[in-house]
Design a protein around this motif. Structure first.
Motif, PDB file in Angstrom:
ATOM      1  N   ALA A 190      -3.512   0.462  -6.625  1.00  0.00           N
ATOM      2  CA  ALA A 190      -3.384   1.570  -7.577  1.00  0.00           C
ATOM      3  C   ALA A 190      -4.122   2.785  -7.044  1.00  0.00           C
ATOM      4  O   ALA A 190      -5.157   2.669  -6.379  1.00  0.00           O
ATOM      5  N   ILE A 218       2.843   9.463 -10.285  1.00  0.00           N
ATOM      6  CA  ILE A 218       2.811   8.173  -9.583  1.00  0.00           C
ATOM      7  C   ILE A 218       4.200   7.549  -9.457  1.00  0.00           C
ATOM      8  O   ILE A 218       4.454   6.766  -8.539  1.00  0.00           O
ATOM      9  N   SER A 224      -2.421  -5.667 -13.564  1.00  0.00           N
ATOM     10  CA  SER A 224      -1.693  -5.400 -12.317  1.00  0.00           C
ATOM     11  C   SER A 224      -0.575  -4.382 -12.505  1.00  0.00           C
ATOM     12  O   SER A 224       0.000  -3.882 -11.527  1.00  0.00           O
ATOM     13  N   ILE A 236      -1.199  -1.549 -14.054  1.00  0.00           N
ATOM     14  CA  ILE A 236      -1.870  -0.241 -14.080  1.00  0.00           C
ATOM     15  C   ILE A 236      -1.907   0.281 -12.650  1.00  0.00           C
ATOM     16  O   ILE A 236      -2.603  -0.263 -11.789  1.00  0.00           O
ATOM     17  N   LEU A 237      -1.146   1.345 -12.383  1.00  0.00           N
ATOM     18  CA  LEU A 237      -0.958   1.820 -11.013  1.00  0.00           C
ATOM     19  C   LEU A 237      -1.592   3.179 -10.737  1.00  0.00           C
ATOM     20  O   LEU A 237      -1.595   3.627  -9.588  1.00  0.00           O
ATOM     21  N   HIS A 238      -2.106   3.843 -11.759  1.00  0.00           N
ATOM     22  CA  HIS A 238      -2.687   5.169 -11.532  1.00  0.00           C
ATOM     23  C   HIS A 238      -3.861   5.396 -12.483  1.00  0.00           C
ATOM     24  O   HIS A 238      -3.792   5.051 -13.664  1.00  0.00           O
ATOM     25  N   ALA A 261      -4.383  -3.044 -10.476  1.00  0.00           N
ATOM     26  CA  ALA A 261      -3.622  -3.316  -9.256  1.00  0.00           C
ATOM     27  C   ALA A 261      -4.419  -2.832  -8.049  1.00  0.00           C
ATOM     28  O   ALA A 261      -4.921  -1.703  -8.050  1.00  0.00           O
ATOM     29  N   LYS A 307      -8.071   4.072  -3.341  1.00  0.00           N
ATOM     30  CA  LYS A 307      -7.411   2.882  -3.859  1.00  0.00           C
ATOM     31  C   LYS A 307      -8.370   2.173  -4.808  1.00  0.00           C
ATOM     32  O   LYS A 307      -9.590   2.157  -4.590  1.00  0.00           O
ATOM     33  N   GLY A 332      -1.033   3.760 -16.799  1.00  0.00           N
ATOM     34  CA  GLY A 332      -2.099   4.523 -16.163  1.00  0.00           C
ATOM     35  C   GLY A 332      -3.301   4.604 -17.079  1.00  0.00           C
ATOM     36  O   GLY A 332      -3.208   4.320 -18.281  1.00  0.00           O
ATOM     37  N   ILE A 336       4.927   0.326 -16.093  1.00  0.00           N
ATOM     38  CA  ILE A 336       3.877   0.991 -15.314  1.00  0.00           C
ATOM     39  C   ILE A 336       2.948   1.707 -16.287  1.00  0.00           C
ATOM     40  O   ILE A 336       3.403   2.450 -17.164  1.00  0.00           O
TER      41      ILE A 336
END
Length: 541
Positions: A263, A117, A210, A212-214, A260, A251, A129, A127
């Protein structure tokens, strides 16, 4: 008080929640319609007996099924929620749920830290996950720091909320296919479970959702379809073609996962209708696809997933063991929760020694306890190779006195104080489950033209498998007679594989590549399966 002749008030305790429902619907239906946590593993068929409730008020007369399953409890105010229909105002007391236990750790190989990511998002100081393992029975979520070496900073688990709609994948597939609304209910249930776990993790670690992107998800093929709201009925009908098996991305906002909004949610690839991303993730976790010795990898659960490896040639299948090995469809079966008998030993004096989870009063037998119990009874000659109970005259008195009559069948009194028994029908459920797995293992090696006696390594994965004893597996015949090899219990490899795909681009590439290298064997098309299945039904002599 009744609102009118067709609408009645039902109150659920200890929730103190009252709702008005039409006359004639079952207590279980009323609970499901109002998101009340009441489990129905058999989806209201009246076969499992796990939806017991106490009541006060007006319900339909007890059915023959209730009388048979509950016995004298019917007269003491107990009913089966799936059988009892509301005929007037009624109060319902749900059984107290004990803490649910599962395995959230497993063996994991080393892959270079290179989160996929990071190359896809703008620079951020922090960041995170989440790696998720969605099992038929449980959900495990791991929160991972993707900027500092992939460190796991928290793990949480829960019972899969979909269990209230059925204990196994076929029951849930059937329920989902009844209507689009039902499919959405199952999707909402698993999303709610995931959000609850993420909420628990961020609360403990003070991580901003927010950031947490993956998310990576390992699950069986049915669970993946339901996660994204797709009717999984093609998985239950020939030619068993899933809507998808390849790697997919969504998404978080599309699925309603509360992190997020943009994400990425990565669904890891599956192999076939019943060999899912969970077993492929497990292979990545222990580098099973790189194993050079002839070996076996098994994730034992309601749906046993099995991979054989002979000189780099990989073949995989699944076998419907059913929910018995997880404590369901067993008279006093229960999940791995406080009060569940988890270990059994019969010593040389014939004394039955049991251990249970936690400190709660004993309430039943979970899967590992069931395997131990039946194996010990087979070893002690209380159960014959056919699965029948031996005559009491042929047993030492200390064991013979525990063999009793119960509702027209023989049963073994496991815990006299708690009244916990093992019935003849329970033993048959274990035979059906173990025969399905053992037969599948035999067929895989037959397809690879390899003698199972030459197998060198056996890896047992999953929450259920983690608590088993090698001796019990062999005594029971869950592993076919003659199967050689050292047995290693590797824990929750599905979660670990999902975590590696979160932290390493190479691991993600590997799982996509592995999918293409495995030969999927569909047992429903294997003419030899039924013969093997019948041969594996008896316990080893």
């Amino acid at each position: 008080m009744a609102v009118n002749k067709n609408l009645y008030e039902i109150t659920f305790h200890p929730l103190k929640l009252s709702v008005k429902i039409p006359a004639g619907i079952s207590v279980l239906e009323a609970a499901l319609q109002n998101n009340i946590p009441l489990e129905g593993p058999c989806n209201g068929k009246g076969t499992c007996g796990k939806c017991r409730v106490r009541y006060k008020g007006t319900l339909s007369a007890p059915t023959e099924t209730e009388t048979r399953i509950l016995g004298p409890k019917v007269g003491a105010g107990w009913r089966l929620a799936c059988q009892a229909r509301v005929m007037g105002d009624v109060e319902i007391w749900l059984e107290e749920k004990q803490a649910f236990h599962t395995v959230d750790a497993g063996q994991a190989s080393n892959y270079p830290f290179d989160p996929p990511i990071l190359s896809r998002v703008a620079y951020k100081e922090t960041i995170y996950g989440v790696a998720i393992d969605i099992g038929t029975t449980s959900i495990v979520a791991s929160l991972v720091d993707l900027k500092n070496g992939g460190r796991e900073i928290g793990v949480a688990s829960c019972l899969n909320p979909q269990t209230q709609y059925g204990g196994d994948v076929i029951t849930r597939i059937t329920f989902a296919h009844q209507s689009e609304e039902n499919t959405k209910k199952l999707q909402s249930a698993v999303i709610d479970g995931i959000n609850r776990l993420i909420g628990e993790l961020v609360a403990k670690t003070k991580v901003d959702p927010s950031d947490i992107l993956h998310v990576t998800v390992a699950a069986n093929t049915t669970m993946l379809h339901l996660l994204v709201g797709i009717d999984p009925i093609p998985l239950a009908r020939a030619p068993y073609n899933p809507v998808f098996i390849d790697y997919r991305e969504y998404k978080a906002a599309e699925l309603g996962i509360k992190i997020a909004s943009d994400a990425v949610v990565s669904l890891l690839p599956s192999l076939s209708a019943f060999v899912g991303a969970d077993i492929l993730a497990g292979m990545i976790a222990i580098d099973y696809h790189k194993e050079t010795a002839p070996s076996l990898f098994v994730d034992i659960g309601t749906n046993g997933e099995i991979v054989a490896n002979v000189k780099g040639k990989l073949a995989a299948t699944s076998s419907a063991a059913g929910p018995a090995l997880e404590g369901m469809n067993i008279h006093h079966g229960c999940r791995a929760e406080d009060g569940a008998i988890s270990e059994v030993k019969i010593n040389e004096k014939g004394e039955v020694i049991v251990k249970s989870i936690g400190t709660a009063p004993r309430k039943g037998i979970c899967g590992s306890g069931l395997v131990d119990l039946v194996a010990e009874l087979v070893k002690s000659k209380v159960i014959l190779s056919s699965g029948s109970f031996a005559g009491t005259a042929d047993l030492p008195p200390v064991l013979g006195e525990r063999v009793i009559e119960f509702q027209g069948q023989k049963a073994f009194l496991v815990d006299p104080e708690a009244g916990i028994i093992l019935t003849q029908k329970d033993i048959r459920q274990v035979q059906l489950a173990k025969a399905a797995i053992a037969a599948a293992i035999e067929i895989l090696f037959q397809r690879l033209e390899f003698d199972i006696r030459e197998v060198e390594k056996i890896y047992i994965a999953g929450a259920f498998g983690y608590h088993l004893k090698p001796a019990s597996l062999k005594t029971l015949g869950l592993l076919p007679a003659g199967l050689g090899g050292h047995i290693a219990f590797v824990g929750n490899t599905a979660k670990e594989g999902a975590r590696l795909c979160l932290t390493s681009k190479l691991a993600l590439e590997e799982i996509v590549g592995v999918q293409k290298k495995i030969n999927a064997v569909e047992l429903s098309y294997a003419p030899e399966f039924m013969d093997n299945y019948v041969q594996q039904m008896n316990f080893p002599d």
